[in-house]
Structures are given as structure tokens and as C-alpha cells.
Write an enzyme that holds these catalytic residues in place. Structure first.
Site, PDB file in Angstrom:
ATOM      1  N   HIS A  17       1.197  -1.188   0.027  1.00  0.00           N
ATOM      2  CA  HIS A  17      -0.629  -0.097  -0.306  1.00  0.00           C
ATOM      3  C   HIS A  17       0.846   1.280   0.218  1.00  0.00           C
ATOM      4  O   HIS A  17       0.039   1.974  -0.947  1.00  0.00           O
ATOM      5  CB  HIS A  17      -0.705   0.021   1.149  1.00  0.00           C
ATOM      6  CG  HIS A  17      -1.859  -1.249   1.140  1.00  0.00           C
ATOM      7  ND1 HIS A  17      -2.073  -1.844   2.601  1.00  0.00           N
ATOM      8  CD2 HIS A  17      -3.217  -1.541   0.674  1.00  0.00           C
ATOM      9  CE1 HIS A  17      -2.959  -2.894   1.856  1.00  0.00           C
ATOM     10  NE2 HIS A  17      -3.389  -2.891   0.928  1.00  0.00           N
ATOM     11  N   ARG A  92      -2.064  -6.254  -7.744  1.00  0.00           N
ATOM     12  CA  ARG A  92      -1.283  -7.146  -7.666  1.00  0.00           C
ATOM     13  C   ARG A  92      -0.784  -8.554  -9.041  1.00  0.00           C
ATOM     14  O   ARG A  92      -0.153  -8.951  -9.482  1.00  0.00           O
ATOM     15  CB  ARG A  92      -0.937  -8.124  -6.348  1.00  0.00           C
ATOM     16  CG  ARG A  92      -0.950  -6.722  -4.993  1.00  0.00           C
ATOM     17  CD  ARG A  92      -1.558  -7.744  -4.233  1.00  0.00           C
ATOM     18  NE  ARG A  92      -3.156  -7.966  -4.433  1.00  0.00           N
ATOM     19  CZ  ARG A  92      -3.680  -8.008  -3.094  1.00  0.00           C
ATOM     20  NH1 ARG A  92      -2.870  -8.738  -1.652  1.00  0.00           N
ATOM     21  NH2 ARG A  92      -4.813  -8.624  -2.746  1.00  0.00           N
ATOM     22  N   SER A 130      -3.114  -7.763   2.960  1.00  0.00           N
ATOM     23  CA  SER A 130      -3.302  -7.552   4.412  1.00  0.00           C
ATOM     24  C   SER A 130      -3.457  -9.124   4.868  1.00  0.00           C
ATOM     25  O   SER A 130      -3.835  -8.616   6.300  1.00  0.00           O
ATOM     26  CB  SER A 130      -4.654  -6.374   4.313  1.00  0.00           C
ATOM     27  OG  SER A 130      -3.978  -5.043   4.495  1.00  0.00           O
TER      28      SER A 130
END
Length: 167
Positions: A17, A92, A130
Site C-alpha cells: 500500500h 497485484r 493485509s
């Protein structure tokens, strides 16, 4: 003034991020990192904790044109409220693209004047999420290099029973 919005749940913020934040901040005058109140997800961290961790992480990278704000509701409404031009989305893998393309098209349908800009993650972070950070931390694995150093203890303390303010 060109304002971009980078939305997400950031539960927690990762180095991936932060990489997108740093790179996006170089191509706009103002970048607002919008921390989403999602009714579909049950976050590990409270909204205040996520905003605080993001703020500390951004200060550590000296991105002077970046702000952090929480929001709920439709992203396009938040973008309009902030007089922004562009939504930044990090990608990604191909699987991210499929979902993000669908969201970008829905946003375009709602507000044709708002553009979505896709930014590929750095190869160093193309595997990182995350969810993976939380899973590693949950089992006392090493999260060094996956998250900003300034928030590492916040994450670890969530799984060791100490509160963030105790660390």
C-alpha cells in the site's frame, strides 16, 4: 489542482500500500487515502487505529501531499465531495484486475467524469496482502519487511493480547 483518491480498508496498511501511495503522490497535487468503512468485512483494527497507522506510515515516507480520511458510502460520492479527479487502484495480479475493472466500470456508470487509474504493484510486493500479514502475525511469524516498521508492533500486539496503546 489535481486530487486523487486511493481507497481501501488498509487493515492493516502494508508496504505494498505504501509503495502505491508514494508513487501515486508523485503524479498528483494532492492524494487522499480514503479508509473505507466496509459493511462486508469485519476488520481487525478499528477505524481510528487504521487511520492512525496510515498517518504514521505516511509520515515515515515524507509524502507531504498525502492526507488520510475515513469514509462510508459510495466511493464516487466521496470522490465528488473531495473535488477529486481520479481514483487510484493498486493491482497485484490478474485476479485483482478482474474485480477492480468491474468496480471501475460501475463507478464510471455512476459518475462518468471520474477516471480510475490502475497502478501495478512493485514486483517486491506483488504477493502481499493485509490478509496474509494478519495470518502470519496471528501465528507469530515474521512480518518484518511486509509492513512499515513504525506499525509492526501495533499488529503484533493485536495477537499477543496487548492493546495498541500498551505497546
Amino acid at each position: 489542482m489535481r486530487t486523487f483518491i486511493y481507497p481501501g480498508s488498509f487493515d492493516p496498511v502494508t508496504n505494498g500500500h505504501l509503495d502505491i501511495i508514494e508513487r501515486a503522490s508523485k503524479i498528483c497535487d494532492r492524494l487522499i487515502v480514503g479508509v473505507l468503512v466496509s459493511h462486508n468485512k469485519k476488520p481487525l483494527f478499528t477505524m481510528d487505529e487504521r487511520v492512525d497507522m496510515l498517518g504514521r506510515a505516511i509520515r515515515s515516507c515524507n509524502c507531504n501531499n498525502v492526507e488520510v480520511e475515513d469514509f462510508s458510502g459510495l466511493l464516487v460520492d466521496f470522490v465528488k465531495k473531495k473535488n477529486a479527479d481520479v481514483i487510484i487502484k493498486g493491482l497485484r495480479a490478474v485476479s485483482d484486475f478482474e474485480y477492480e475493472l468491474q468496480m471501475a466500470l460501475l463507478n464510471k456508470n455512476q459518475s462518468p467524469e471520474i477516471e480510475t487509474l490502475f497502478m501495478m504493484s512493485s514486483i517486491n510486493y506483488s504477493f502481499l496482502s493485509s490478509s496474509m500479514v494478519k495470518e502470519i502475525a496471528r501465528y507469530d511469524g515474521n512480518i518484518k519487511g511486509l509492513v512499515p516498521e513504525c506499525i509492526k508492533e501495533d499488529i503484533i500486539s493485536k495477537f499477543t493480547g496487548r492493546g495498541i496503546s500498551d505497546s
